[in-house]
Scaffold this active site. Structure first.
Site, PDB file in Angstrom:
ATOM      1  N   ASP A  72      -2.674  -0.694   6.943  1.00 39.88           N
ATOM      2  CA  ASP A  72      -3.700  -0.959   5.932  1.00 39.88           C
ATOM      3  C   ASP A  72      -3.506  -2.306   5.253  1.00 39.88           C
ATOM      4  O   ASP A  72      -4.487  -3.010   4.961  1.00 39.88           O
ATOM      5  CB  ASP A  72      -3.719   0.162   4.890  1.00 39.88           C
ATOM      6  CG  ASP A  72      -4.410   1.422   5.403  1.00 39.88           C
ATOM      7  OD1 ASP A  72      -4.803   1.430   6.576  1.00 39.88           O
ATOM      8  OD2 ASP A  72      -4.553   2.385   4.633  1.00 39.88           O
TER       9      ASP A  72
ATOM     10  N   ASP B   7       0.860  -1.187   0.000  1.00 44.39           N
ATOM     11  CA  ASP B   7       0.000   0.000   0.000  1.00 44.39           C
ATOM     12  C   ASP B   7       0.887   1.225   0.000  1.00 44.39           C
ATOM     13  O   ASP B   7       1.974   1.218   0.596  1.00 44.39           O
ATOM     14  CB  ASP B   7      -0.899   0.004   1.243  1.00 44.39           C
ATOM     15  CG  ASP B   7      -1.773   1.254   1.326  1.00 44.39           C
ATOM     16  OD1 ASP B   7      -2.729   1.355   0.550  1.00 44.39           O
ATOM     17  OD2 ASP B   7      -1.475   2.133   2.158  1.00 44.39           O
TER      18      ASP B   7
ATOM     19  N   HIS C 247      -5.230   4.543   7.481  1.00 41.14           N
ATOM     20  CA  HIS C 247      -4.648   5.120   6.268  1.00 41.14           C
ATOM     21  C   HIS C 247      -3.138   5.294   6.417  1.00 41.14           C
ATOM     22  O   HIS C 247      -2.566   6.267   5.921  1.00 41.14           O
ATOM     23  CB  HIS C 247      -5.325   6.444   5.908  1.00 41.14           C
ATOM     24  CG  HIS C 247      -6.732   6.275   5.437  1.00 41.14           C
ATOM     25  ND1 HIS C 247      -7.072   5.720   4.223  1.00 41.14           N
ATOM     26  CD2 HIS C 247      -7.917   6.558   6.053  1.00 41.14           C
ATOM     27  CE1 HIS C 247      -8.389   5.681   4.097  1.00 41.14           C
ATOM     28  NE2 HIS C 247      -8.926   6.178   5.187  1.00 41.14           N
TER      29      HIS C 247
ATOM     30  N   GLU D  63       0.825   5.555   0.620  1.00 32.71           N
ATOM     31  CA  GLU D  63       0.110   6.771   1.010  1.00 32.71           C
ATOM     32  C   GLU D  63       0.714   7.927   0.224  1.00 32.71           C
ATOM     33  O   GLU D  63       1.934   7.983   0.025  1.00 32.71           O
ATOM     34  CB  GLU D  63       0.230   7.022   2.510  1.00 32.71           C
ATOM     35  CG  GLU D  63      -0.435   5.955   3.377  1.00 32.71           C
ATOM     36  CD  GLU D  63      -1.928   5.848   3.151  1.00 32.71           C
ATOM     37  OE1 GLU D  63      -2.554   6.877   2.847  1.00 32.71           O
ATOM     38  OE2 GLU D  63      -2.466   4.732   3.264  1.00 32.71           O
TER      39      GLU D  63
END
Length: 468
Positions: A165, A13, A160, A15
């Site tokens: 996550d 993931d 987040h 950000e």
């Protein structure tokens, strides 16, 4: 390690910053990944790091609200070029997994490597859990956001942050698999009790009762083993071994206006906002709208969820615009779950309409951001540079099913240029080509429409849905 030996699944993931103006890209702020055994679904290793973008000013207040990463947080973090080798080694030649990675995370990784002049890593295969769970599990949790799915199973709130996550992603996948495993064991009881209409595409192993693990191991291991096999099968079915994965081709295939382009699942149907179009008094012209009187509020929607509704003086805002010139005729590019074209056409937008829709966008986007959404915000009005590129809007013509028969949910009338008499058109069948002969470029239309805010698969904004 040779890529052929890399059997682990890497859940990852990223950000990023949130663009605040048209044309502004994303900057990576954090990367997180876990290596998972595909047979037992246990975490074997993990890696996460903050990333300092080249331009710290890209970290806006909106960006901080989404993931809590501030300028101070990343001021001493390494730039992406310093961690690129490690990210490449983690990803290249492995199966990639994540929620909405095909549309977002994969593209961001490719962009980050392109910015430092390097070729991106290539996966052996991909599992986008958004696609997988949409097809197999359905919208029984309300929508397919990771935060919603996690809340549905009582797994806590989504932070987040990358490593949190991806671990939540894996747990959600396990819980969904457990539900499907149980339903497949007793399909006549559990599947009938819990399936939503949106899970009809899932198969049920022909009602066979699966044997229990005779080894005496914990039932969760059997479920993890089952899901691991299903994931590998999903990867094998979705991408034959003879086809090499081309990351560049993937990014080229991604359509910017992605709210319409997923054939797996359409936006939830919107219930009629009033009893119909028979009364035109409920529609306002843009000139009759008081911009300061526009507001947005949350109203009940689907299975204890809420949706945004655009209001004007405490009444649902519905608009009527006359003599809108068709710029692009009926589009059949996108299809719904049943394979029927989703119909829409594009018209030139007068300045008065643009002002109203811009104000509506501001209210809707503000509420979407306050909800913690990280979706890309799409404007209702499309603007492009150039003398001939006037602002445009897209009008949707929804369809509904009556039994097995599809029909237009928009009342369509025809009026000759020399007469004020309207003739209601009756269509005997769903025929996009026939409809296309009416909405040809240069044709003028009077449109009665309502505003439908959406937040769907990392895209958010307002659709304009024609009632008449």
């Amino acid at each position: 390690m040779e890529s052929s030996e890399r059997s682990e699944i890497v859940f990852f993931d990223v950000e990023t910053t949130v663009p605040t103006r048209p044309g502004q890209g994303y900057a990576l702020l954090e990367f997180g990944a876990i290596l998972v055994c595909p047979r037992k679904l246990v975490e074997l290793a993990n890696y996460s790091t903050l990333i300092r973008p080249n331009d710290l000013s890209l970290i806006s207040a909106k960006s901080e609200r989404c993931n809590g990463i501030t300028c101070d947080s990343v001021s001493n973090a390494p730039p992406f070029s310093a961690i690129a080798d490690h990210v490449y080694d983690l990803l290249h030649g492995r199966i990639w997994a994540g929620h909405n990675i095909l549309r977002f995370d994969c593209v961001r990784i490719q962009e980050a490597f392109a910015e430092i002049g390097r070729l991106p890593p290539e996966p052996k295969g991909t599992v986008d859990t958004l696609t997988l769970l949409t097809e197999r599990f359905g919208r029984r949790a309300g929508n397919m956001k990771m935060a919603t799915l996690a809340s549905y199973f009582g797994l806590g709130h989504q932070t987040h942050r990358s490593l949190d996550d991806v671990r939540m992603n894996l747990e959600v996948l396990k819980y969904c698999a457990t539900v499907l495993f149980l339903e497949s064991s007793l399909p006549d009881i559990l599947a009938k009790s819990f399936n939503s209409p949106n899970t009809a595409r899932r198969t049920r192993n022909s009602g066979r009762v699966l044997p229990m693990d005779e080894s005496g191991s914990h039932p969760e291991n059997a479920i993890n083993q089952m899901l691991g096999d299903k994931i590998l099968k999903f990867v094998e079915l979705s991408r034959p071994e003879t086809e090499s994965f081309n990351m560049r081709r993937l990014s080229e295939e991604i359509i910017v206006d992605a709210v319409e382009d997923n054939p797996m699942e359409e936006l939830p149907a919107l219930e009629s906002l009033d009893e119909g179009c028979s009364s035109s008094s409920s529609f306002l012209t843009p000139e009759d709208v008081s911009i300061p009187s526009i507001s947005a509020s949350l109203v009940p929607f689907y299975r204890d969820t809420q949706r945004i509704q655009i209001m004007h003086k405490d009444v649902v805002l519905k608009l009527v615009c006359t003599r809108l010139k068709v710029r692009f005729g009926i589009s059949t590019k996108f299809v719904d779950q049943a394979g029927r074209p989703r119909l829409s056409f594009v018209v030139d937008a007068p300045q008065s309409l643009c002002q109203v829709l811009d104000a509506c966008d501001n209210h809707a986007h503000s509420m979407i951001m306050q909800s913690g959404s990280t979706s890309d915000l799409r404007p209702a009005v499309s603007r492009k540079n150039g003398y001939w590129n006037f602002p445009t809007v897209r009008l949707q013509i929804p369809t509904v099913l009556t039994g097995n028969i599809a029909r237009y949910d928009t009342e369509i009338f025809q009026k000759e240029a020399t007469s004020s008499t309207e003739q209601k058109l009756v269509f005997s069948k769903f025929d996009a080509a026939e409809l296309g002969t009416l909405f040809t470029p240069g044709t003028f239309v009077d449109a009665f429409f309502y505003l439908d805010p959406y937040d769907y698969q990392q895209n958010a904004g307002i659709r304009l849905v024609a009632e008449k």
